[in-house]
Design an enzyme around this catalytic site. Structure first.
Site, PDB file in Angstrom:
ATOM      1  N   TYR A  32      10.563 -20.032  10.724  1.00 41.55           N
ATOM      2  CA  TYR A  32      11.673 -19.544  11.555  1.00 41.55           C
ATOM      3  C   TYR A  32      12.680 -18.882  10.623  1.00 41.55           C
ATOM      4  O   TYR A  32      13.014 -19.429   9.574  1.00 41.55           O
ATOM      5  CB  TYR A  32      12.329 -20.711  12.297  1.00 41.55           C
ATOM      6  CG  TYR A  32      13.575 -20.359  13.081  1.00 41.55           C
ATOM      7  CD1 TYR A  32      14.835 -20.800  12.660  1.00 41.55           C
ATOM      8  CD2 TYR A  32      13.510 -19.607  14.246  1.00 41.55           C
ATOM      9  CE1 TYR A  32      15.984 -20.500  13.383  1.00 41.55           C
ATOM     10  CE2 TYR A  32      14.655 -19.309  14.981  1.00 41.55           C
ATOM     11  CZ  TYR A  32      15.889 -19.757  14.536  1.00 41.55           C
ATOM     12  OH  TYR A  32      17.026 -19.451  15.251  1.00 41.55           O
ATOM     13  N   ASP A  83      12.722 -16.315   2.269  1.00 44.25           N
ATOM     14  CA  ASP A  83      13.826 -16.802   3.106  1.00 44.25           C
ATOM     15  C   ASP A  83      14.214 -18.191   2.573  1.00 44.25           C
ATOM     16  O   ASP A  83      13.580 -19.189   2.907  1.00 44.25           O
ATOM     17  CB  ASP A  83      13.386 -16.863   4.564  1.00 44.25           C
ATOM     18  CG  ASP A  83      14.523 -17.394   5.442  1.00 44.25           C
ATOM     19  OD1 ASP A  83      14.345 -17.448   6.672  1.00 44.25           O
ATOM     20  OD2 ASP A  83      15.575 -17.778   4.894  1.00 44.25           O
ATOM     21  N   LYS A  94      23.331 -21.694   4.826  1.00 40.99           N
ATOM     22  CA  LYS A  94      23.493 -23.147   4.741  1.00 40.99           C
ATOM     23  C   LYS A  94      24.316 -23.594   3.530  1.00 40.99           C
ATOM     24  O   LYS A  94      25.537 -23.447   3.508  1.00 40.99           O
ATOM     25  CB  LYS A  94      22.109 -23.809   4.799  1.00 40.99           C
ATOM     26  CG  LYS A  94      21.405 -23.558   6.163  1.00 40.99           C
ATOM     27  CD  LYS A  94      20.107 -24.290   6.277  1.00 40.99           C
ATOM     28  CE  LYS A  94      19.290 -23.795   7.450  1.00 40.99           C
ATOM     29  NZ  LYS A  94      19.656 -24.387   8.729  1.00 40.99           N
TER      30      LYS A  94
HETATM   31  P1  KE4 Z   1      21.160 -19.464  11.203  1.00 35.50           P
HETATM   32  O1  KE4 Z   1      21.234 -18.131  11.913  1.00 35.50           O
HETATM   33  O2  KE4 Z   1      20.873 -20.615  12.173  1.00 35.50           O
HETATM   34  O3  KE4 Z   1      22.367 -19.722  10.291  1.00 35.50           O
HETATM   35  O4  KE4 Z   1      19.930 -19.402  10.191  1.00 35.50           O
HETATM   36  C1  KE4 Z   1      18.644 -19.082  10.689  1.00 35.50           C
HETATM   37  C2  KE4 Z   1      17.598 -19.607   9.711  1.00 35.50           C
HETATM   38  C3  KE4 Z   1      16.984 -18.713   8.865  1.00 35.50           C
HETATM   39  N1  KE4 Z   1      16.051 -19.115   7.976  1.00 35.50           N
HETATM   40  C4  KE4 Z   1      15.700 -20.426   7.889  1.00 35.50           C
HETATM   41  C5  KE4 Z   1      14.655 -20.838   6.898  1.00 35.50           C
HETATM   42  C6  KE4 Z   1      16.312 -21.387   8.726  1.00 35.50           C
HETATM   43  O5  KE4 Z   1      15.937 -22.692   8.641  1.00 35.50           O
HETATM   44  C7  KE4 Z   1      17.283 -20.978   9.659  1.00 35.50           C
HETATM   45  C8  KE4 Z   1      17.956 -21.941  10.618  1.00 35.50           C
HETATM   46  N2  KE4 Z   1      17.498 -23.288  10.556  1.00 35.50           N
HETATM   47  C9  KE4 Z   1      17.665 -24.076  11.759  1.00 35.50           C
HETATM   48  C10 KE4 Z   1      17.074 -25.463  11.509  1.00 35.50           C
HETATM   49  N3  KE4 Z   1      15.689 -25.447  11.440  1.00 35.50           N
HETATM   50  C11 KE4 Z   1      19.083 -24.164  12.186  1.00 35.50           C
HETATM   51  C12 KE4 Z   1      19.351 -25.214  13.227  1.00 35.50           C
HETATM   52  C13 KE4 Z   1      19.652 -24.600  14.550  1.00 35.50           C
HETATM   53  O6  KE4 Z   1      18.942 -23.636  14.940  1.00 35.50           O
HETATM   54  O7  KE4 Z   1      20.584 -25.104  15.205  1.00 35.50           O
END
Ligand code: KE4
Length: 432
Positions: A146, A241, A269
């Site tokens: 993701y 990523d 993060k």
């Molecule tokens: P954000 O747009 O949520 O800040 O980041 C997206 C993203 C991009 N790349 C990786 C590897 C990620 O894990 C994420 C977001 N991670 C999720 C948890 N698996 C965020 C939690 C959520 O969606 O509320």
């Protein structure tokens, strides 16, 4: 133990009236674990408290950012100090280059970085940059990985290998995913087939170098090296990523741990220390195509926000100056993961696990879990039962079988003992 939930229940019902599902991100709704979410009101170190006064050992850490723990004094003081001078200017501030220089110091291939406000923005922008740099249209992602919710990445694998992705969400026209290939992770044949079919047409391959989003799944030995060789051979950009793994697995992320250098790196993060920050970076030859220098447009009102820069700088400064913390995290995470796995084995509960440093997942399947196909075999009902007993016993795990848990610098041996005891109770109940 019967955990009080009245206050959180009331807050959930109120929120549902004005926010879809009562949440601002779907996973927080606890839909896949069969209980309502606690409303969190405070965090300190490795613990959080909910509106009913229940205390938990937190293994979500805001989905990764809080590697130092909640309300770390140096981070809080940095944010307060910045806030006293104003919250945002929409203009350049010294804090942006402060953090940029610190981020770049962690990645040898990186000469420039652009800050945005989320991981989604970071990956979306890096892909646009890769397409602008290579003048190619196709992109490759992997099932179970993701990278945020931009349209081209909300795709599920087409039928068969190297077939174009189909939209994975309503509202995404198939035209928006027609150039996205979704391949199985840890499968080098699939990559070779895709590059044979779309030779010199693939702008980039984007990959979680250690996957967190199907649960924790490490790269098979040699897999990242193969991705690097195949993309280099075809002049395709390799994007790591590292939104989750950056500054999590080591100060230099997964690329330092595995010794494989991508062309572009996306981050998020931890670099925001709990405030909204994403970033993408790489060599100037590529990054200088980004506006205002070059033709690839990208912008953001709150990009480089001074409070977020301050929180990120305080967090990364600590990690830079205390790199021994990674060995400590690895040791303590190893203890808790192995002990829970042993408890499952001792009680005949079918479970396996993956762990890289301080990110890990207990999978309710015999395993091994190496890709989405094997992850999808998990008994998610069994995970839900495990999750609920752990929550009742004050252990706050990610509310989905397909997420990674995080141990941080504030976790203690006492937290580990409490976690193991809760798991032993959960497994004992599994047979009742
Ligand atoms: P954000 O747009 O949520 O800040 O980041 C997206 C993203 C991009 N790349 C990786 C590897 C990620 O894990 C994420 C977001 N991670 C999720 C948890 N698996 C965020 C939690 C959520 O969606 O509320």
């Amino acid at each position: 133990m019967t955990r009080k939930t009245e206050q959180s229940h009331t807050l959930q019902k109120r929120a549902e009236k004005v926010i879809p599902g009562g949440v601002n991100s779907p996973v927080r709704a606890f839909r896949s674990v069969g209980c309502e979410p606690p409303y969190i009101v405070r965090g300190q170190g490795s613990h959080i408290w909910d509106a009913d006064g229940n205390e938990y050992v937190d293994y979500i850490a805001s989905w990764g950012p809080l590697i130092l723990g909640h309300a770390t004094p140096s981070v809080i003081e940095a944010v307060i100090s910045a806030a006293r001078k104003g919250t945002s200017f929409g203009a350049s501030t010294p804090a942006e280059a402060d953090l940029a220089e610190l981020v770049i110091s962690a990645f040898p291939h990186m000469q420039k970085v652009r800050f945005v406000s989320s991981g989604t923005e970071a990956t979306m922008s890096a892909i646009r940059l890769a397409r602008g740099y290579t003048k190619r249209k196709y992109i490759v992602k992997f099932e179970g990985c993701y990278h945020g919710h931009s349209d081209a990445l909300l795709v599920k694998a087409g039928s068969g290998i190297a077939t174009l992705g189909i939209p994975g969400s309503a509202g995404v026209p198939e035209e928006f995913t027609q150039f996205t290939l979704a391949l199985p992770y840890n499968d080098t044949d699939a990559i070779e087939q895709a590059f044979a079919k779309f030779k010199h047409q693939i702008a980039c391959v984007i990959v979680e170098p250690v996957v967190g989003n199907m649960g924790c799944v490490p790269p098979a030995p040699g897999y990242l090296e193969a991705l690097r060789a195949i993309t280099a051979r075809d002049q395709t950009l390799l994007i790591f990523d590292e939104v989750m793994t950056g500054f999590r697995l080591s100060f230099g992320g997964a690329q330092e741990l595995f010794g494989v250098q991508p062309d572009l790196t996306t981050m998020g993060k931890i670099i925001g220390g709990g405030l909204p920050v994403g970033a993408y970076g790489g060599p100037s030859e590529i990054m200088d195509l980004i506006s205002p220098l070059g033709p690839v447009y990208q912008a953001g009102t709150l990009s480089g926000n001074p409070l977020a820069m301050a929180a990120g700088f305080a967090t990364l400064s600590y990690l830079r100056d205390h790199k021994d913390v990674y060995a400590k995290l690895d040791k303590l995470a190893g203890e808790v993961v192995a002990a829970v796995a042993a408890a499952a084995r001792d009680t005949g509960v079918t479970m396996c696990h993956n762990r890289v440093g301080s990110m890990f997942t207990w999978f309710f399947t015999a395993g091994p879990v190496t890709d989405w196909t094997s992850a999808a075999k998990c008994d998610t009902e069994a995970f839900g039962r495990f999750f609920r007993v752990m929550l009742e016993n004050g252990i706050y795990l990610p509310p989905s079988q397909f997420e990674a848990a995080f141990l941080g610098a504030a976790h203690t041996e006492s937290d580990v003992r409490q976690t193991i005891a809760a798991a032993q109770q959960a497994f004992a109940m599994a047979h009742t």
